[in-house]
Design an enzyme around this catalytic site. Sequence first.
Site, short mmCIF file in Angstrom:
data_model
loop_
_atom_site.label_atom_id
_atom_site.label_comp_id
_atom_site.label_asym_id
_atom_site.label_seq_id
_atom_site.Cartn_x
_atom_site.Cartn_y
_atom_site.Cartn_z
N LYS A 194 -46.98 -39.79 21.51
CA LYS A 194 -46.16 -38.63 21.92
C LYS A 194 -46.90 -37.32 21.68
O LYS A 194 -46.98 -36.49 22.58
CB LYS A 194 -44.85 -38.63 21.10
CG LYS A 194 -44.07 -37.32 21.20
CD LYS A 194 -42.78 -37.36 20.40
CE LYS A 194 -42.85 -36.85 19.00
NZ LYS A 194 -42.97 -35.40 18.85
N ASN A 195 -47.43 -37.15 20.48
CA ASN A 195 -47.99 -35.84 20.16
C ASN A 195 -49.32 -35.56 20.86
O ASN A 195 -49.74 -34.41 20.94
CB ASN A 195 -48.08 -35.65 18.64
CG ASN A 195 -46.68 -35.49 18.04
OD1 ASN A 195 -45.70 -35.28 18.77
ND2 ASN A 195 -46.58 -35.60 16.73
N CYS A 242 -36.27 -26.50 14.34
CA CYS A 242 -36.00 -27.91 14.41
C CYS A 242 -35.20 -28.31 13.19
O CYS A 242 -34.99 -27.52 12.30
CB CYS A 242 -37.29 -28.67 14.59
SG CYS A 242 -37.79 -29.55 13.21
N ARG A 244 -39.95 -23.33 12.85
CA ARG A 244 -41.28 -23.70 13.37
C ARG A 244 -42.03 -22.42 13.68
O ARG A 244 -42.03 -21.96 14.82
CB ARG A 244 -41.13 -24.56 14.63
CG ARG A 244 -40.33 -25.84 14.49
CD ARG A 244 -41.03 -26.93 13.73
NE ARG A 244 -42.02 -27.67 14.48
CZ ARG A 244 -41.83 -28.88 14.99
NH1 ARG A 244 -40.68 -29.47 14.89
NH2 ARG A 244 -42.80 -29.50 15.62
N ASP A 281 -44.85 -37.28 9.40
CA ASP A 281 -43.96 -37.92 10.36
C ASP A 281 -43.64 -39.37 9.99
O ASP A 281 -42.86 -40.03 10.69
CB ASP A 281 -44.56 -37.85 11.78
CG ASP A 281 -44.63 -36.41 12.28
OD1 ASP A 281 -43.93 -35.55 11.71
OD2 ASP A 281 -45.40 -36.13 13.21
N ARG A 334 -36.29 -39.15 21.92
CA ARG A 334 -37.35 -38.15 22.12
C ARG A 334 -38.72 -38.77 21.89
O ARG A 334 -39.71 -38.30 22.46
CB ARG A 334 -37.19 -36.99 21.11
CG ARG A 334 -36.12 -35.99 21.44
CD ARG A 334 -36.20 -34.84 20.46
NE ARG A 334 -37.58 -34.50 20.23
CZ ARG A 334 -38.09 -34.15 19.05
NH1 ARG A 334 -37.34 -34.07 17.98
NH2 ARG A 334 -39.36 -33.84 18.93
N1 EPU Z 1 -47.14 -23.34 10.30
C1 EPU Z 1 -47.19 -21.99 10.04
N2 EPU Z 1 -47.58 -21.16 11.07
C2 EPU Z 1 -47.90 -21.61 12.29
C3 EPU Z 1 -47.84 -22.99 12.56
C4 EPU Z 1 -47.46 -23.84 11.53
O1 EPU Z 1 -46.91 -21.56 8.94
O2 EPU Z 1 -48.23 -20.80 13.17
C5 EPU Z 1 -46.76 -24.27 9.22
C6 EPU Z 1 -45.47 -25.04 9.53
O3 EPU Z 1 -44.33 -24.33 9.13
C7 EPU Z 1 -45.67 -26.33 8.72
C8 EPU Z 1 -47.20 -26.55 8.76
O4 EPU Z 1 -47.76 -25.28 9.12
O5 EPU Z 1 -45.29 -26.12 7.40
C9 EPU Z 1 -47.69 -27.58 9.74
O6 EPU Z 1 -47.19 -27.30 11.04
P1 EPU Z 1 -47.96 -27.73 12.37
O7 EPU Z 1 -48.24 -26.53 13.16
O8 EPU Z 1 -49.10 -28.62 12.01
O9 EPU Z 1 -46.82 -28.58 13.10
P2 EPU Z 1 -46.50 -28.62 14.64
O10 EPU Z 1 -47.74 -28.48 15.43
O11 EPU Z 1 -45.37 -27.72 14.94
C10 EPU Z 1 -46.91 -31.19 14.88
C11 EPU Z 1 -46.11 -32.36 15.32
C12 EPU Z 1 -45.03 -32.67 14.30
C13 EPU Z 1 -45.68 -32.91 12.94
C14 EPU Z 1 -46.58 -31.74 12.55
C15 EPU Z 1 -47.39 -31.99 11.29
C16 EPU Z 1 -46.27 -32.17 17.70
C17 EPU Z 1 -45.59 -31.90 18.99
N3 EPU Z 1 -45.53 -32.08 16.61
O12 EPU Z 1 -45.99 -30.10 14.79
O13 EPU Z 1 -44.43 -33.87 14.75
O14 EPU Z 1 -44.70 -33.07 11.95
O15 EPU Z 1 -47.52 -31.47 13.62
O16 EPU Z 1 -48.17 -33.12 11.42
O17 EPU Z 1 -47.44 -32.49 17.67
C18 EPU Z 1 -42.73 -35.43 15.08
O18 EPU Z 1 -43.45 -36.01 15.90
O19 EPU Z 1 -41.67 -35.93 14.62
C19 EPU Z 1 -43.10 -34.11 14.61
C20 EPU Z 1 -42.24 -33.28 14.06
#
Ligand code: EPU
Length: 428
Positions: free
Chosen positions: A22-23, A117, A122, A305, A397
């Site tokens: 998915k990701n 979420c 986020r 995850d 999802r």
């Molecule tokens: N963060 C910030 N600032 C940013 C971006 C992130 O502070 O600009 C923080 C977030 O609040 C969090 C940490 O950094 O505490 C990690 O967030 P990340 O950006 O890595 O998460 P994401 O890209 O929004 C993806 C996955 C999530 C998974 C996370 C961590 C996708 C679509 N989603 O989210 O997947 O939990 O990386 O590995 O790739 C899931 O599949 O169930 C899911 C939630």
Amino acid sequence: MEKFVISGGTSLKGTVRISGAKNAAVAILPAVLLADSPCIIENIPNISDVTNILIAMEALGANIKNINKSTVEIDPRHVNSFVVSKQMAEGMRASSYFLGALLGRMNKARVAPPGGCNFGVRPIDQHIKGFEALGAKITLENGLVEATANELVGASVYLDVVSVGATINIMLAAVKAKGLTVIENAAREPHIVDLANFLNSMGADIMGAGTNIIKIRGVGSLRGTTYSIIPDQIEAGTYMAAAVATKGDVLIDNVTPKHLESIIAKLKEMGAEITEYDEAVRVTINHRPKKCNVKTMPHPGFPTDMQPQITTVLALAEGTSIVTESVWDSRFRYVEQLTLMGADIQVDGKMAVITGVDSLTPAPVKAVDLRAGAAMLIAGLATDGITEIEEIERIDRGYEDVVEKLTALGASIKRVYTPDNAEILKQA
Ligand code: EPU
């Protein structure tokens, strides 16, 4: 409204084939917008997060042809819109990737931010920091994030937090920028490597994906390609955890065992026997799992995850375990649901203390988010009696054909339609 009804207590046995990640899919599909000829993407998971991305791409002007259940051909040549509205972004957690992809394609993007979420806000401050370093101006207009640039020029970006989303978005914006972009403290997840491989197969020049320094030398154009998405690490891990919770014997097929190392290590610590093959792992256990401590970390650490699923297995383990969540601020909301089933779990901030119980008892529970839903499935499968799980659209999802796959492993699970109050009133 639909719910899952599980008659649990049966050990899972047999083979399950894992779908595409998915990701990775939710990053690679928007990345197609950067190509100047059609792409064929294979091994796409048939899940609602992906369907919503494809609908948004069609609305932007892409031509989409389904070749079969897991393969699409996407022609981005006629994309003429740079707006992803609130309504389009609603069903998508990964809407922000359209910012990087559209900015990279046409130097402008207007995209509704990803919704908050169920396990916390986020933020996208690190994405914005990256776009600004490349020369884009970011504003908020009517609740939409607008990014514009006369020209994107490569730059060095140091991420203050290791962010999967920011790493991907900066790669998307930088791949056709002028000159060299360096992302430091980059995320290293398998889907980041997959996106880099996809972009490189279109003619991009990206080095270092999979390490914490990624170098992207901008190229003038990207051509269409045929590309197959990697297997889903978290779907695989979920079936592995379900095998352990039900004391089963399951061959998890179509996986990359290297992506599963941290999960394999923890399940082995719990006493599971794990055999690795080239593209499969077999998980066998015939006794109650043993306690262990788990701390989530960015890749190659234990994936956040998989935290709800592993906590559910530990809720049934012998002894007391500690699970620490170090990626998200609040990802223990599902614990309340597990305690309804008799789990003994105390949460204090980012830490959960889990005292294993012999067995859980069935109760009506909810999927409070996607992986929380996976945890409820595991709990239901491991529990004698009938467990009902509501709000399962969150499970849809991210898990393709979950009923069919679990049924093939010997589980008794049904998807049942129940009218909600509004529908009952309408019919009355
Ligand atoms: N963060 C910030 N600032 C940013 C971006 C992130 O502070 O600009 C923080 C977030 O609040 C969090 C940490 O950094 O505490 C990690 O967030 P990340 O950006 O890595 O998460 P994401 O890209 O929004 C993806 C996955 C999530 C998974 C996370 C961590 C996708 C679509 N989603 O989210 O997947 O939990 O990386 O590995 O790739 C899931 O599949 O169930 C899911 C939630």
